[in-house]
Design an enzyme around this catalytic site. Structure first.
Site, mmCIF file in Angstrom:
data_model
loop_
_atom_site.group_PDB
_atom_site.id
_atom_site.type_symbol
_atom_site.label_atom_id
_atom_site.label_comp_id
_atom_site.label_asym_id
_atom_site.label_seq_id
_atom_site.Cartn_x
_atom_site.Cartn_y
_atom_site.Cartn_z
ATOM 1 N N ALA A 127 38.512 47.520 35.069
ATOM 2 C CA ALA A 127 40.022 48.426 34.926
ATOM 3 C C ALA A 127 40.975 47.277 33.972
ATOM 4 O O ALA A 127 41.580 48.354 32.876
ATOM 5 C CB ALA A 127 41.081 48.707 36.685
ATOM 6 N N LYS B 53 36.009 51.414 43.761
ATOM 7 C CA LYS B 53 37.242 51.156 44.991
ATOM 8 C C LYS B 53 38.454 50.354 44.344
ATOM 9 O O LYS B 53 37.938 49.467 43.025
ATOM 10 C CB LYS B 53 36.592 50.533 45.994
ATOM 11 C CG LYS B 53 37.737 49.984 47.520
ATOM 12 C CD LYS B 53 37.460 50.024 49.158
ATOM 13 C CE LYS B 53 38.095 49.822 50.152
ATOM 14 N NZ LYS B 53 39.343 50.876 50.043
ATOM 15 N N GLY C 97 34.783 43.545 40.838
ATOM 16 C CA GLY C 97 34.223 44.857 39.260
ATOM 17 C C GLY C 97 34.721 45.588 39.170
ATOM 18 O O GLY C 97 35.145 45.600 38.196
ATOM 19 N N CYS C 98 35.875 46.164 39.995
ATOM 20 C CA CYS C 98 36.665 47.294 39.352
ATOM 21 C C CYS C 98 38.176 46.899 38.939
ATOM 22 O O CYS C 98 38.221 47.252 37.978
ATOM 23 C CB CYS C 98 36.878 48.733 40.876
ATOM 24 S SG CYS C 98 35.039 49.589 41.782
ATOM 25 N N THR C 99 38.180 45.579 39.498
ATOM 26 C CA THR C 99 39.283 45.066 38.479
ATOM 27 C C THR C 99 39.008 44.517 37.698
ATOM 28 O O THR C 99 39.931 45.122 36.619
ATOM 29 C CB THR C 99 40.135 44.002 40.507
ATOM 30 O OG1 THR C 99 40.774 44.574 41.207
ATOM 31 C CG2 THR C 99 41.365 43.198 39.101
#
Length: 150
Positions: free
Chosen positions: A48, A38, A43-45
């Protein structure tokens, strides 16, 4: 989950600008295809931003970086603008690619069990064959690990 040596399934999804992008558009180039749960989550930030920080190194190796999640095109626009993400983000709300690559799996979070995207990265060769599958990757080190593989 797809395995090394498997032909990477083609897909056509919308990028953050609403343009249709297919995996087959990159035939002849190496592709790093990463699936993440998401936009705008911790974590995803971090994952990325690690890809963004290493982007020039991927470009120097002529490697295309593509991130895929179930988030909407509008969510991807905000995510990419907020963190200056230079690579391709694709929206897969119907889980077309997510399920084709086998990354929609049962997950346990905060004591609850449910279905979701398991953070996974695929390195796809110029011939469209999966060269490496990295499961349950760590957001902070994923980009560096891939560069080491390349």
């Amino acid at each position: 989950m797809l395995a090394k040596g498997t032909k990477a399934p083609d897909f056509t999804l919308e990028d953050k600008n609403g343009n249709k992008v297919s995996l087959s558009d990159f035939k002849g180039n190496k592709v790093v295809l990463y699936f993440y749960p998401k936009d705008n989550t911790p974590g995803c930030t971090r994952q990325a931003c690690a890809f963004a920080a290493a982007y020039s190194q991927f470009e120097a190796k002529n490697v295309t970086v593509i991130g895929i999640s179930k988030d909407s095109v509008a969510s991807h626009i905000k995510f990419a603008e907020k963190y200056n993400l230079p690579f391709i983000l694709l929206s897969d709300p119907d889980r077309e690619a997510i399920e084709a690559y086998g990354v929609w799996q049962e997950k346990k979070m905060c004591g609850k069990v449910g279905m979701g995207v398991v953070r996974t990265t695929f390195i796809i060769g110029e011939d469209g064959i999966i060269e490496k599958v990295m499961e349950k990757v760590k957001p902070d080190t994923n980009a560096a690990e891939i560069l080491a593989e390349l």
